[in-house]
Design a protein around this motif. Sequence first.
Motif, PDB file in Angstrom:
ATOM      1  N   ARG A  11      45.919 -15.439 -20.141  1.00 45.71           N
ATOM      2  CA  ARG A  11      45.451 -15.677 -21.158  1.00 45.71           C
ATOM      3  C   ARG A  11      44.685 -14.333 -21.780  1.00 45.71           C
ATOM      4  O   ARG A  11      44.667 -14.076 -23.023  1.00 45.71           O
ATOM      5  CB  ARG A  11      44.425 -16.581 -21.092  1.00 45.71           C
ATOM      6  CG  ARG A  11      44.574 -17.867 -20.901  1.00 45.71           C
ATOM      7  CD  ARG A  11      45.354 -18.898 -21.942  1.00 45.71           C
ATOM      8  NE  ARG A  11      46.344 -19.997 -21.579  1.00 45.71           N
ATOM      9  CZ  ARG A  11      45.581 -21.240 -21.567  1.00 45.71           C
ATOM     10  NH1 ARG A  11      44.470 -21.560 -21.919  1.00 45.71           N
ATOM     11  NH2 ARG A  11      46.429 -22.093 -21.384  1.00 45.71           N
ATOM     12  N   ALA A  15      45.724 -12.804 -25.294  1.00 42.05           N
ATOM     13  CA  ALA A  15      45.007 -12.427 -26.450  1.00 42.05           C
ATOM     14  C   ALA A  15      44.827 -10.910 -26.564  1.00 42.05           C
ATOM     15  O   ALA A  15      44.715 -10.571 -27.862  1.00 42.05           O
ATOM     16  CB  ALA A  15      43.365 -12.795 -25.923  1.00 42.05           C
ATOM     17  N   GLU A  18      47.932 -10.356 -28.887  1.00 42.75           N
ATOM     18  CA  GLU A  18      47.507 -10.827 -30.017  1.00 42.75           C
ATOM     19  C   GLU A  18      46.835  -9.937 -30.986  1.00 42.75           C
ATOM     20  O   GLU A  18      47.180  -9.771 -32.118  1.00 42.75           O
ATOM     21  CB  GLU A  18      47.148 -12.201 -29.861  1.00 42.75           C
ATOM     22  CG  GLU A  18      47.042 -12.875 -31.401  1.00 42.75           C
ATOM     23  CD  GLU A  18      46.191 -14.075 -31.177  1.00 42.75           C
ATOM     24  OE1 GLU A  18      45.430 -14.655 -31.892  1.00 42.75           O
ATOM     25  OE2 GLU A  18      46.670 -14.966 -30.201  1.00 42.75           O
ATOM     26  N   SER A  57      35.678 -12.560 -23.900  1.00 41.52           N
ATOM     27  CA  SER A  57      35.490 -13.284 -24.998  1.00 41.52           C
ATOM     28  C   SER A  57      35.140 -12.632 -26.324  1.00 41.52           C
ATOM     29  O   SER A  57      35.608 -12.853 -27.357  1.00 41.52           O
ATOM     30  CB  SER A  57      34.620 -14.629 -24.745  1.00 41.52           C
ATOM     31  OG  SER A  57      34.387 -15.554 -25.663  1.00 41.52           O
ATOM     32  N   LEU A  60      37.799  -9.609 -27.542  1.00 40.95           N
ATOM     33  CA  LEU A  60      39.124 -10.373 -27.973  1.00 40.95           C
ATOM     34  C   LEU A  60      38.982 -11.499 -29.037  1.00 40.95           C
ATOM     35  O   LEU A  60      39.991 -12.106 -29.488  1.00 40.95           O
ATOM     36  CB  LEU A  60      39.934 -10.888 -27.015  1.00 40.95           C
ATOM     37  CG  LEU A  60      40.285  -9.902 -25.517  1.00 40.95           C
ATOM     38  CD1 LEU A  60      41.191 -10.459 -24.446  1.00 40.95           C
ATOM     39  CD2 LEU A  60      41.180  -8.881 -26.526  1.00 40.95           C
ATOM     40  N   ARG A  61      37.603 -11.766 -29.405  1.00 42.24           N
ATOM     41  CA  ARG A  61      37.232 -12.904 -30.210  1.00 42.24           C
ATOM     42  C   ARG A  61      37.905 -14.242 -29.878  1.00 42.24           C
ATOM     43  O   ARG A  61      38.630 -14.768 -30.803  1.00 42.24           O
ATOM     44  CB  ARG A  61      37.717 -12.175 -31.478  1.00 42.24           C
ATOM     45  CG  ARG A  61      36.929 -10.971 -32.203  1.00 42.24           C
ATOM     46  CD  ARG A  61      37.300 -10.535 -33.357  1.00 42.24           C
ATOM     47  NE  ARG A  61      36.524  -9.352 -33.645  1.00 42.24           N
ATOM     48  CZ  ARG A  61      36.624  -8.717 -34.853  1.00 42.24           C
ATOM     49  NH1 ARG A  61      37.521  -9.102 -35.841  1.00 42.24           N
ATOM     50  NH2 ARG A  61      35.872  -7.640 -35.212  1.00 42.24           N
ATOM     51  N   LYS A  62      37.977 -14.466 -28.687  1.00 47.56           N
ATOM     52  CA  LYS A  62      38.291 -15.736 -28.450  1.00 47.56           C
ATOM     53  C   LYS A  62      37.310 -16.673 -27.885  1.00 47.56           C
ATOM     54  O   LYS A  62      36.403 -16.122 -27.107  1.00 47.56           O
ATOM     55  CB  LYS A  62      39.466 -15.865 -27.449  1.00 47.56           C
ATOM     56  CG  LYS A  62      40.745 -15.085 -27.658  1.00 47.56           C
ATOM     57  CD  LYS A  62      41.508 -15.805 -28.842  1.00 47.56           C
ATOM     58  CE  LYS A  62      42.947 -15.362 -29.135  1.00 47.56           C
ATOM     59  NZ  LYS A  62      43.606 -16.094 -30.370  1.00 47.56           N
ATOM     60  N   TYR A  66      39.255 -20.699 -24.038  1.00 47.55           N
ATOM     61  CA  TYR A  66      40.562 -20.123 -24.315  1.00 47.55           C
ATOM     62  C   TYR A  66      41.199 -19.718 -23.186  1.00 47.55           C
ATOM     63  O   TYR A  66      42.510 -19.807 -22.714  1.00 47.55           O
ATOM     64  CB  TYR A  66      40.536 -19.258 -25.389  1.00 47.55           C
ATOM     65  CG  TYR A  66      41.881 -18.496 -25.541  1.00 47.55           C
ATOM     66  CD1 TYR A  66      42.815 -18.998 -26.354  1.00 47.55           C
ATOM     67  CD2 TYR A  66      42.418 -17.284 -24.983  1.00 47.55           C
ATOM     68  CE1 TYR A  66      44.059 -18.199 -26.501  1.00 47.55           C
ATOM     69  CE2 TYR A  66      43.390 -16.453 -25.001  1.00 47.55           C
ATOM     70  CZ  TYR A  66      44.352 -17.168 -25.720  1.00 47.55           C
ATOM     71  OH  TYR A  66      45.476 -16.347 -25.764  1.00 47.55           O
ATOM     72  N   ALA A  74      48.240 -21.786 -25.834  1.00 48.92           N
ATOM     73  CA  ALA A  74      47.848 -20.347 -25.974  1.00 48.92           C
ATOM     74  C   ALA A  74      49.075 -19.516 -26.090  1.00 48.92           C
ATOM     75  O   ALA A  74      50.214 -20.064 -25.838  1.00 48.92           O
ATOM     76  CB  ALA A  74      47.051 -19.747 -24.939  1.00 48.92           C
TER      77      ALA A  74
END
Length: 370
Positions: A11, A15, A18, A57, A60-62, A66, A74
């Motif tokens: 993940r 992320a 992304e 978190s 990566l602004r998740k 997540y 995901a």
Amino acid sequence: MDSLSRLIGERVKLARQEAKLSQEKLSHTLDFKDRQTLSTIENGQRRVSAEELVQFSEALRKPLDYFTDPYLVAGEKAFSYRSLNASETEIADFEYLAGSYIATHRRFQELLEQTASPAQAKISSIGEKTPLDFATYQGERCAAAWDLGDVPTKRLREAVTQELGIQVLYVDAPASISGAACRLDDGAYILINRNEPNTRQNFDIGHELFHLLTWDKLPPARLDLVIDESEIKKKRPAAEKLADAFTAGLLMPSETMRQIWARRGDQDHEEWITQTADQLGVSPMAVYWRMVNLRVFKKTREAQQAAAALRGKSVEARPQLFSPEFVGDLYKVLERGAITVRKALKLLDIDQEELEDLFASYKLKPPFEL
């Protein structure tokens, strides 16, 4: 490596990609001593502390889940919807629920050691400028290759699942949402509103299937407004016209239509259209347009209006919720104790009585104590 470290690592990598960050850039942001530290995390070879998880978190602004929840979808994903003027709120709410169903099924496959294949079927010969007749021809070829028989709608869902590995789930969706396709990195799903007329359900499967088969060269719009069949004129994007043409060939192969027409006897056009629509599990309007495109019927405003006013006579029971494969996997993971009943209820957004009814509809005895 333990399963949680592997999940978090995957993940984090997804992320980061992304967010379009290099390992060097993210390592610098997190004050890691070198890029190798992040590399070992992404490879699942190093455990992540609670403090580091919070840092990931934030950077990566998740949300935290997540990185840790295997029941979330995901990675790269995309949805396309067929809708009757659904609001953005209805779309967002349904997408959240659809994502939960998809993630749940993928997690079941992982628990049951059923590996999803990254290889996906596609039709590479179709693009935006492809003639509609060619798309129809490709639909006919698919019907023949999958041996759908004289009534393709009866085997369509089974063939899509078995031949292509695409999961078709029947769900309870808002009345404004007819169907949806979801394309993932290593799989694909079609979701159909089981409360819609069977004729629309059948056509939606073919329509969404086309989008999944042509997603790379001809990505569909996020929202396709379903046409009211009483409308005479309506502009549509090329991808949607091609999807309809493909589905017409898939569900109503030319040879089948000509054979049925040859056996019509003394039936008038409207009676024949209605009977043929009931026989094939499609709408009368779909039959009318198919015969127009086969140059058997002449296209006139009067004939089009008459066809639009026709309604099929057959009434079929709505499909069972989800699919045999989905419910079968749910049964297995509960039977093995891989997940709890409470977790299953939360994932599917149902209560225990509804879960029992779900198993009963597939003639399965609930694998848990009542």
